[in-house]
Design a protein around this motif. Structure first.
Motif, short mmCIF file in Angstrom:
data_model
loop_
_atom_site.label_atom_id
_atom_site.label_comp_id
_atom_site.label_asym_id
_atom_site.label_seq_id
_atom_site.Cartn_x
_atom_site.Cartn_y
_atom_site.Cartn_z
N ASN A 152 1.24 7.16 25.87
CA ASN A 152 1.96 8.10 25.01
C ASN A 152 3.05 7.32 24.30
OD1 ASN A 152 3.82 10.26 24.08
ND2 ASN A 152 2.46 11.58 25.27
N ASP A 188 -3.00 10.35 26.66
CA ASP A 188 -2.76 11.07 27.92
C ASP A 188 -2.77 12.59 27.71
OD1 ASP A 188 -0.39 11.53 26.60
OD2 ASP A 188 0.91 10.75 28.19
N GLN A 190 -0.73 14.52 26.34
CA GLN A 190 0.56 15.16 26.55
C GLN A 190 1.35 15.15 25.25
OE1 GLN A 190 1.47 16.53 29.56
NE2 GLN A 190 -0.57 15.97 30.30
#
Length: 270
Positions: A152, A188, A190
């Motif tokens: 990220n 990821d 996210q």
């Protein structure tokens, strides 16, 4: 070579003549203390050299310290091996060229490097040693493919905040320049934290983006498959694409320009 006298010659000549004569006379008159007076005579002669201050002119200009602390935040995830920079070169080649260009623009500054992949670490503490920074650039590579655990772009945020806040506190008169070099790709799944937390510490810099929307294939780094193109679970060749929206968001949050990079000769403006 020429001399830059510490004290005028009209004072140097009588002062050191008197000391040399005194040491020489006592060297002769006191044979039992001869070695002591030899040492004193040598000390006087060395002081004379210091007082005359011989200097050698340096050819060319000396680089003075630029009043800036330059922080490179460098994406070392596997996607930076994707071959869609300036044709079919790995994105990391563009990162190296641009870091060199930024250093050429900021000669005499202090440099620091924060690298991020599955984790983020300070790779180079702030230093005026440009050679150390260039040595890091020369050895820059992505993390081993087998170590990748998803990435990220916000991995580097906390280390960056620590570094730039310390630099601002310890060296308040110097500018803080941040160059964020990445393809902006998160793997990821996210949401990324906002980089607006860093904007208050940053005076300039840029977000530099690498890759294309069409994407490019990537070669594995390290392990048994080193140098082989990465394939997905379906057996198809893995393709990585730049996320320019993510990079533009980071640039806006930090208050610096976003520049898409696809030519090592193109100037870095802003």
């Amino acid at each position: 070579m020429y001399f830059e006298h510490l004290i005028p010659l009209w004072a140097t000549i009588p002062l050191f003549s008197a000391m040399v004569i005194l040491c020489t006379v006592l060297l002769i008159l006191r044979p039992r203390q001869r070695m002591a007076w030899v040492r004193r005579l040598l000390m006087v002669l060395l002081l004379l050299v210091v007082a005359l201050r011989p200097v050698t002119p340096i050819e060319g200009e000396q680089t003075q310290r630029m009043n800036a602390n330059v922080f490179f935040v460098v994406d070392r995830t596997g996607s930076m091996n994707a071959e869609d920079y300036a044709g079919e070169q790995p994105r990391l080649d563009g990162v190296k060229a641009d870091m060199e260009q930024v250093m050429g623009m900021t000669e005499g500054a202090r440099y620091s490097v924060i690298g991020f992949d599955s984790t983020a670490t300070k790779q180079l503490p702030l230093t005026t040693d440009a050679g150390a920074a260039r040595a890091w650039i020369d050895t820059l590579a992505t993390e081993p493919t087998s170590y990748s655990q998803g990435s990220n772009v916000d991995r580097a945020l906390n280390p960056l905040l620590v570094e730039i806040s310390e630099a601002r506190s310890e060296d308040p008169d110097s500018s803080v320049l941040v160059y964020f070099l990445s393809d902006g790709e998160n793997t990821d799944e996210q949401e990324s934290e906002s980089f607006s937390q860093a904007s208050g510490f940053i005076d300039g810099g840029a977000v530099l983006g690498y890759g294309t929307a069409e994407g490019g294939p990537m070669k594995a780094q390290g392990g048994e498959d080193d140098g082989e193109y990465i394939t997905g679970p379906d057996g198809q060749q893995g393709i990585s694409s730049i996320d320019e929206q993510q990079l533009e968001t980071i640039a806006g949050e930090m208050g610096v320009p976003y520049l898409h990079r696809d030519d090592p000769e193109a100037p870095i403006e802003g």
